[in-house]
Write a protein that holds these residues in place. Sequence first.
Motif, PDB file in Angstrom:
ATOM      1  N   TRP A  78       0.823  -1.205   0.000  1.00 31.66           N
ATOM      2  CA  TRP A  78       0.000   0.000   0.000  1.00 31.66           C
ATOM      3  C   TRP A  78       0.868   1.271   0.000  1.00 31.66           C
ATOM      4  CZ3 TRP A  78      -4.693   0.472  -1.491  1.00 31.66           C
ATOM      5  CH2 TRP A  78      -5.581  -0.607  -1.386  1.00 31.66           C
ATOM      6  N   VAL A  79       1.981   1.247   0.721  1.00 32.40           N
ATOM      7  CA  VAL A  79       2.900   2.400   0.710  1.00 32.40           C
ATOM      8  C   VAL A  79       3.436   2.649  -0.696  1.00 32.40           C
ATOM      9  CG1 VAL A  79       5.180   3.190   1.482  1.00 32.40           C
ATOM     10  CG2 VAL A  79       3.562   2.225   3.132  1.00 32.40           C
ATOM     11  N   VAL A  80       3.769   1.572  -1.387  1.00 36.41           N
ATOM     12  CA  VAL A  80       4.288   1.709  -2.750  1.00 36.41           C
ATOM     13  C   VAL A  80       3.212   2.259  -3.681  1.00 36.41           C
ATOM     14  CG1 VAL A  80       5.125   0.412  -4.741  1.00 36.41           C
ATOM     15  CG2 VAL A  80       6.034  -0.086  -2.470  1.00 36.41           C
ATOM     16  N   VAL A  81       1.973   1.729  -3.534  1.00 31.34           N
ATOM     17  CA  VAL A  81       0.882   2.154  -4.415  1.00 31.34           C
ATOM     18  C   VAL A  81       0.492   3.607  -4.173  1.00 31.34           C
ATOM     19  CG1 VAL A  81      -1.566   1.799  -4.938  1.00 31.34           C
ATOM     20  CG2 VAL A  81      -0.030  -0.160  -4.743  1.00 31.34           C
ATOM     21  N   ILE A  82       0.393   3.987  -2.913  1.00 29.29           N
ATOM     22  CA  ILE A  82      -0.140   5.314  -2.587  1.00 29.29           C
ATOM     23  C   ILE A  82       0.924   6.410  -2.636  1.00 29.29           C
ATOM     24  CG2 ILE A  82      -1.207   6.665  -0.715  1.00 29.29           C
ATOM     25  CD1 ILE A  82      -2.655   4.123   0.150  1.00 29.29           C
ATOM     26  N   PHE A  83       2.156   6.076  -2.247  1.00 28.13           N
ATOM     27  CA  PHE A  83       3.167   7.142  -2.109  1.00 28.13           C
ATOM     28  C   PHE A  83       4.366   6.983  -3.051  1.00 28.13           C
ATOM     29  CE2 PHE A  83       7.038   8.851  -0.099  1.00 28.13           C
ATOM     30  CZ  PHE A  83       6.676  10.193  -0.036  1.00 28.13           C
ATOM     31  N   ILE A  84       5.011   5.823  -3.044  1.00 27.76           N
ATOM     32  CA  ILE A  84       6.288   5.689  -3.759  1.00 27.76           C
ATOM     33  C   ILE A  84       6.124   5.815  -5.271  1.00 27.76           C
ATOM     34  CG2 ILE A  84       8.171   4.095  -4.299  1.00 27.76           C
ATOM     35  CD1 ILE A  84       8.112   3.151  -1.449  1.00 27.76           C
ATOM     36  N   ILE A  85       5.140   5.118  -5.837  1.00 32.84           N
ATOM     37  CA  ILE A  85       4.975   5.180  -7.301  1.00 32.84           C
ATOM     38  C   ILE A  85       4.503   6.562  -7.760  1.00 32.84           C
ATOM     39  CG2 ILE A  85       3.634   4.300  -9.250  1.00 32.84           C
ATOM     40  CD1 ILE A  85       3.815   1.542  -8.031  1.00 32.84           C
ATOM     41  N   PRO A  86       3.402   7.125  -7.202  1.00 37.19           N
ATOM     42  CA  PRO A  86       2.991   8.470  -7.661  1.00 37.19           C
ATOM     43  C   PRO A  86       4.056   9.532  -7.409  1.00 37.19           C
ATOM     44  CG  PRO A  86       1.239   7.410  -6.418  1.00 37.19           C
ATOM     45  CD  PRO A  86       2.458   6.573  -6.198  1.00 37.19           C
ATOM     46  N   GLY A  87       4.634   9.523  -6.208  1.00 40.48           N
ATOM     47  CA  GLY A  87       5.659  10.526  -5.905  1.00 40.48           C
ATOM     48  C   GLY A  87       6.891  10.377  -6.773  1.00 40.48           C
TER      49      GLY A  87
END
Length: 344
Positions: A78-87
């Motif tokens: 979820w961290v990757v989906v919500i923050f790492i990829i978009p950011g």
Amino acid sequence: MTLWLYLRRALKATLFDLSTRNLLLLTALYVVLSWLLLKLTGEYELTDNFSNFIYYLMVTASTVGYGDHSPVTDMGKWVVVIFIIPGGLALFASILGRIGSNLVDYWRAGVLGKRKVNTDNHILLLGWNGQRTLHLIRMLQHEEEGNRPIVLCTRSDIENPLPGEIGFVKVSSYTDAQEMKNARIDVASCIVVDNLEDDITLSAALYCTNINPDAHLVAYFKDEALSALLSQHCPNAECIPAVGAEMLAKAAVDPGSSALHQELLASTRGMTQYSTYYPATALEISVEKVFLFMKNHHQATLIAVEGEGNIELNPDLETVIKPGNKLFYIADERIEQFEWGKIV
């Protein structure tokens, strides 16, 4: 309420201004938050090794996605989906855009003449006269191929006419020290001054002589009085007078003379009249021997000899050539090395 509006305006003015500084700050913040969030969610394989962590962020942000490193916990995903990829995508695109923009700006600065040329021992042309200047550049390129670079410096509102082939500097004045530094006058080996106005030519020539007295200075004048004035102040300057009237008179008396002069000075194969020096270590010799040597060994024709400050055109065969004298000759191409040892 007023404080909140002020803070919001200040935040928009700084945070959302994608300057280089803000991009670096956002990138650092993104890296730190990504590491903390992955660490808190138990993604130890991604955070324990710094190289693996940075590698994973770059692969993810660039959308390459090799798959050799990936989150294993639900919270990590979820961290990757919500923050790492978009950011990461947003930062990656912004950084690439900034790099591309800077490269374009750097290239445009050279085309517009706003950048300092990175060269020395160059031929510096001061002035722009349209096709005449382009023709001059082409002849110089033919002669100086692989040798001295050419830099055009002008006050005219133009862009580099030959990008990638010559250096280009745009100035508001030929005597502005700050702007003229971009043309690197102090390390030029030859300076050619050719402007539409003789007074500008004179001031530019005097300024260049003051900055670089060792450079070979050539200046074109329509007014012989200004040409003589420059010669008085700069004895080493080579002043080229306007010869339109002389060419007209010569063509009227000797039909075809203009075509001959054009062939000598601006042949499609390049210039056909050149100069060289008789070796300073050689013995005195007659014009006859040098004339025959040039014709027999190099298919060139000796036309003049310069010695003690004067040029003797069409010298007598018995005239003595001394070591170090300058010789003028006609040939299809410049002869880089004369085989003086073959003179009989």
